[in-house]
Design a protein around this motif. Structure first.
Motif, mmCIF file in Angstrom:
data_model
loop_
_atom_site.group_PDB
_atom_site.id
_atom_site.type_symbol
_atom_site.label_atom_id
_atom_site.label_comp_id
_atom_site.label_asym_id
_atom_site.label_seq_id
_atom_site.Cartn_x
_atom_site.Cartn_y
_atom_site.Cartn_z
ATOM 1 N N ALA A 39 2.003 -5.389 -6.985
ATOM 2 C CA ALA A 39 2.258 -5.156 -5.562
ATOM 3 C C ALA A 39 3.761 -5.146 -5.345
ATOM 4 O O ALA A 39 4.431 -6.145 -5.603
ATOM 5 N N THR A 40 4.294 -4.031 -4.889
ATOM 6 C CA THR A 40 5.733 -3.902 -4.646
ATOM 7 C C THR A 40 6.022 -4.170 -3.177
ATOM 8 O O THR A 40 5.454 -3.511 -2.300
ATOM 9 N N ILE A 41 6.868 -5.138 -2.916
ATOM 10 C CA ILE A 41 7.267 -5.487 -1.543
ATOM 11 C C ILE A 41 8.653 -4.903 -1.315
ATOM 12 O O ILE A 41 9.648 -5.411 -1.856
ATOM 13 N N GLU A 42 8.721 -3.831 -0.546
ATOM 14 C CA GLU A 42 9.985 -3.113 -0.353
ATOM 15 C C GLU A 42 10.831 -3.697 0.761
ATOM 16 O O GLU A 42 12.053 -3.596 0.723
ATOM 17 N N LYS A 43 10.208 -4.291 1.755
ATOM 18 C CA LYS A 43 10.995 -4.805 2.882
ATOM 19 C C LYS A 43 11.760 -6.055 2.453
ATOM 20 O O LYS A 43 11.335 -6.787 1.546
ATOM 21 N N PRO A 44 12.900 -6.335 3.083
ATOM 22 C CA PRO A 44 13.656 -7.545 2.742
ATOM 23 C C PRO A 44 12.825 -8.805 3.014
ATOM 24 O O PRO A 44 12.103 -8.884 4.010
ATOM 25 N N VAL A 45 12.906 -9.762 2.091
ATOM 26 C CA VAL A 45 12.220 -11.047 2.278
ATOM 27 C C VAL A 45 13.222 -12.171 2.045
ATOM 28 O O VAL A 45 14.165 -12.030 1.264
ATOM 29 N N ALA A 46 13.007 -13.279 2.723
ATOM 30 C CA ALA A 46 13.884 -14.440 2.581
ATOM 31 C C ALA A 46 13.581 -15.159 1.273
ATOM 32 O O ALA A 46 12.423 -15.289 0.866
ATOM 33 N N LEU A 47 14.642 -15.640 0.619
ATOM 34 C CA LEU A 47 14.467 -16.407 -0.602
ATOM 35 C C LEU A 47 13.896 -17.797 -0.315
ATOM 36 O O LEU A 47 13.270 -18.397 -1.184
ATOM 37 N N LYS A 48 14.127 -18.300 0.884
ATOM 38 C CA LYS A 48 13.603 -19.612 1.239
ATOM 39 C C LYS A 48 12.203 -19.462 1.802
ATOM 40 O O LYS A 48 12.014 -18.931 2.905
ATOM 41 N N HIS A 49 11.205 -19.845 1.018
ATOM 42 C CA HIS A 49 9.802 -19.946 1.394
ATOM 43 C C HIS A 49 9.071 -18.608 1.513
ATOM 44 O O HIS A 49 7.934 -18.486 1.030
ATOM 45 N N GLU A 50 9.659 -17.593 2.148
ATOM 46 C CA GLU A 50 8.907 -16.363 2.403
ATOM 47 C C GLU A 50 8.496 -15.680 1.103
ATOM 48 O O GLU A 50 7.348 -15.244 0.949
ATOM 49 N N LEU A 51 9.414 -15.562 0.166
ATOM 50 C CA LEU A 51 9.097 -14.909 -1.097
ATOM 51 C C LEU A 51 7.957 -15.641 -1.813
ATOM 52 O O LEU A 51 6.988 -15.024 -2.283
ATOM 53 N N ALA A 52 8.037 -16.951 -1.889
ATOM 54 C CA ALA A 52 7.005 -17.728 -2.570
ATOM 55 C C ALA A 52 5.665 -17.635 -1.843
ATOM 56 O O ALA A 52 4.603 -17.602 -2.473
ATOM 57 N N ALA A 53 5.707 -17.572 -0.503
ATOM 58 C CA ALA A 53 4.470 -17.480 0.269
ATOM 59 C C ALA A 53 3.734 -16.176 -0.037
ATOM 60 O O ALA A 53 2.508 -16.154 -0.197
ATOM 61 N N ILE A 54 4.480 -15.078 -0.140
ATOM 62 C CA ILE A 54 3.861 -13.787 -0.442
ATOM 63 C C ILE A 54 3.320 -13.778 -1.864
ATOM 64 O O ILE A 54 2.199 -13.314 -2.123
ATOM 65 N N ALA A 55 4.108 -14.296 -2.801
ATOM 66 C CA ALA A 55 3.661 -14.339 -4.195
ATOM 67 C C ALA A 55 2.404 -15.189 -4.332
ATOM 68 O O ALA A 55 1.493 -14.842 -5.102
ATOM 69 N N LYS A 56 2.331 -16.294 -3.598
ATOM 70 C CA LYS A 56 1.144 -17.149 -3.648
ATOM 71 C C LYS A 56 -0.070 -16.415 -3.097
ATOM 72 O O LYS A 56 -1.181 -16.557 -3.624
ATOM 73 N N LYS A 57 0.120 -15.629 -2.066
ATOM 74 C CA LYS A 57 -0.986 -14.876 -1.473
ATOM 75 C C LYS A 57 -1.564 -13.878 -2.479
ATOM 76 O O LYS A 57 -2.769 -13.609 -2.493
ATOM 77 N N LEU A 58 -0.718 -13.352 -3.348
ATOM 78 C CA LEU A 58 -1.144 -12.368 -4.352
ATOM 79 C C LEU A 58 -1.585 -13.024 -5.660
ATOM 80 O O LEU A 58 -2.047 -12.325 -6.572
ATOM 81 N N ASP A 59 -1.457 -14.328 -5.763
ATOM 82 C CA ASP A 59 -1.679 -15.046 -7.019
ATOM 83 C C ASP A 59 -3.050 -14.739 -7.611
ATOM 84 O O ASP A 59 -4.073 -14.867 -6.942
ATOM 85 N N GLY A 60 -3.057 -14.316 -8.868
ATOM 86 C CA GLY A 60 -4.300 -14.060 -9.570
ATOM 87 C C GLY A 60 -4.909 -12.698 -9.337
ATOM 88 O O GLY A 60 -5.888 -12.336 -9.987
ATOM 89 N N SER A 61 -4.333 -11.926 -8.415
ATOM 90 C CA SER A 61 -4.860 -10.581 -8.168
ATOM 91 C C SER A 61 -3.871 -9.510 -8.580
ATOM 92 O O SER A 61 -4.226 -8.559 -9.282
ATOM 93 N N ARG A 62 -2.597 -9.670 -8.157
ATOM 94 C CA ARG A 62 -1.556 -8.720 -8.540
ATOM 95 C C ARG A 62 -0.236 -9.448 -8.726
ATOM 96 O O ARG A 62 0.033 -10.444 -8.057
ATOM 97 N N ALA A 63 0.566 -8.946 -9.657
ATOM 98 C CA ALA A 63 1.934 -9.441 -9.772
ATOM 99 C C ALA A 63 2.724 -8.946 -8.564
ATOM 100 O O ALA A 63 2.465 -7.847 -8.044
ATOM 101 N N ALA A 64 3.669 -9.740 -8.118
ATOM 102 C CA ALA A 64 4.492 -9.377 -6.964
ATOM 103 C C ALA A 64 5.891 -8.988 -7.425
ATOM 104 O O ALA A 64 6.512 -9.713 -8.204
ATOM 105 N N VAL A 65 6.372 -7.851 -6.955
ATOM 106 C CA VAL A 65 7.740 -7.413 -7.224
ATOM 107 C C VAL A 65 8.455 -7.263 -5.885
ATOM 108 O O VAL A 65 8.033 -6.493 -5.019
ATOM 109 N N PHE A 66 9.536 -8.015 -5.706
ATOM 110 C CA PHE A 66 10.308 -8.005 -4.467
ATOM 111 C C PHE A 66 11.580 -7.197 -4.701
ATOM 112 O O PHE A 66 12.436 -7.591 -5.497
ATOM 113 N N VAL A 67 11.703 -6.084 -4.015
ATOM 114 C CA VAL A 67 12.814 -5.162 -4.226
ATOM 115 C C VAL A 67 14.087 -5.648 -3.542
ATOM 116 O O VAL A 67 15.194 -5.444 -4.046
#
Length: 494
Positions: A39-67
């Protein structure tokens, strides 16, 4: 900062070439992407909490790539080995062969091969002056009460001061300042290396390697005797010597195809506060004085990728589980050859609860297996032994075996006051906050013999099965629609 020529070493191989897909982080991500698992996340995400929250939501289904992580040009990836089946796929084996393949690699390591610096992709760009890790790298802050940004997927490589042989481990590392980090050292090999250097008043040279393939990550967690270099296990998993290169500021050898390498030294007799940090038991560890890494250089690919592991999620748990399972299976089978399979359960955070499949021949054997398991690793807190008709990878099967084959007054083993995991918060109950190290992690151990009797009357312990249930071909039997039944219903109403 300096740049070096483009290397000829890149082990990236397209899956279409027929090679195993996990030759490098990039080839593995390419493989996952081709099969819809990124799963590619193109929009800007915050390094504090937001990035980890999205990655956790995808956990076990898709790898997360934050552009665009926190305004950095370097992308962040997480969750690319968050399922057992994916790790088996990276090895090129079926899931039921996963432990055996890892065990073979651990027992038959393959020496690495040093390559020239000008062919090492991890040293295409070199920083030795004015290093600011916060500016150069997108380092996330993961959990709510974490005390700051943490490197969670860094392979820490160091050499034994006495023998020169390397060790590889993953340690949590809090980035305190531009070129200063605090590291948690548990009483294992890296801890022993650091104490040896410190006793001589010397720093310990280290490298923190970020962004390697799944097999090299997995090899870093192998449970081996001291002076067994885990990079040689990685080579065995790859089926060829792992290419390594010498660091630019010390003598540590690192995977030449890595994305990022932070070079430094653990300072003697220096401690700084680290924590709290959300750890694998899904609780926070305390704030305590930890050893300190002073950064001496940062090298990376021309366009690097940063890997972060979201703590306590599947990528974190499986990294520890699979090497431990392989080691535990080998240990148990040496004394008890009828042990068929083992599993560290997710509910037991892939560390504390061990389920063992065992072909029992004599009464009492299961209790011996339980005791053997407790001696294999201090983290293990609860052991359940089941028969070979029980799937140790299915929690419902384990619970069923306990419900129907276990009696607490007959089949329970309890050991008080044993060494357990210092990160298990239940071991701290009754202990002062400043308890010395030798009193930390004191735990009770519990074993459950959930095996049926060797001899039993009639069909009392015979499992209910329907003949032919395993050979039913539903694809051939089930109609593509319900027209026949709908017509029947129509006739009835008519």
């Amino acid at each position: 900062m300096s740049s070096r020529g483009t290397a000829s070493l890149d082990t990236t191989v397209s899956p279409s070439a027929g090679a195993r897909p996990a030759r490098s982080l990039r080839s593995w991500l390419e493989h996952l992407s081709a099969s819809g698992r990124v799963a590619t996340i193109e929009k800007p995400v915050a390094l504090k909490h937001e990035l980890a929250a999205i990655a956790k939501k995808l956990d076990g289904s898709r790898a997360a790539v934050f552009v665009q992580p926190g305004g950095h040009a370097i992308p962040v990836v997480s969750g690319f080995m968050s399922r057992r089946a994916w790790i088996a796929e990276a090895m090129g084996v079926s899931e039921d062969q996963l432990l055996q393949r890892f065990r073979e690699a651990a027992e038959h390591p393959l020496a690495w091969q040093e390559v020239p610096a000008d062919t090492a992709l991890c040293q295409q760009v070199v920083h030795t002056q004015g290093i600011d890790l916060h500016r150069l790298l997108p380092i996330p802050t993961h959990s709510e009460h974490d005390s700051g940004p943490y490197i969670t997927a860094g392979l820490v490589i160091a050499r034994n001061p006495r023998t020169g042989i390397q060790n590889v481990s993953i340690n949590r590392i809090q980035v305190h300042g531009p070129d200063r980090m605090a590291i948690l050292l548990l009483p294992r090999h890296l801890y022993a290396f650091q104490r040896t250097a410190e006793s001589a008043g010397e720093p310990l040279d280290v490298a923190v390697v970020i962004g390697v393939d799944p097999l090299t990550m997995l090899a870093s967690q192998a449970i081996t005797p001291i002076d067994h270099d885990e990079l040689e296990i990685a080579g065995a998993l790859h089926g060829e010597p792992l290419p390594v290169v010498k660091c630019v500021s010390n003598g540590v050898k690192v995977p030449a195809f890595a994305e990022i390498v932070i070079e430094g030294r653990i300072l003697p007799n220096v401690r700084e506060q680290e924590g709290p940090f959300g750890e694998f038991p899904k609780y926070y560890s305390a704030r305590e004085g930890r050893e300190v890494i002073e950064v001496t250089a940062l090298t990376h690919r021309a366009k690097p990728i940063y890997h972060t592991i979201v703590p306590a999620e599947m990528e974190h748990l499986l990294l520890g589980a699979i090497p431990r399972e392989a080691t535990l299976l080998a240990h148990l089978q040496r004394s008890h050859p009828n042990v068929k399979d083992v599993h560290l359960s997710v509910g037991g955070v892939c560390r504390y609860h061990l389920w063992i499949q065992f072909e029992k021949k004599r009464e009492g054997e299961a209790k011996n297996v339980i005791l053997c398991a407790f001696g294999a690793h201090y983290d293990i807190k609860q052991v359940v032994v089941v028969d070979t008709d029980v799937d140790v990878h299915d929690p419902a099967e384990i619970e069923w075996a306990i419900a129907t084959r276990f009696q607490a007054d007959r089949d329970l083993v309890v050991i008080e006051g044993a060494q357990g995991s210092p990160l298990d918060p239940s071991t701290t109950v009754g202990q002062p906050d400043d308890a010395p190290a030798h009193l930390q992690g004191i735990s009770a151990k519990m074993g459950l013999d959930a095996t049926r009797p060797v001899v039993y009357a009639s069909h009392v312990f015979t499992r209910v099965r329907i003949p032919g249930q395993d050979s039913v071909d539903l694809e051939a039997l089930v109609a593509s629609d319900n027209a026949a039944f709908d017509n029947y219903l129509g006739d009835v109403h008519a």
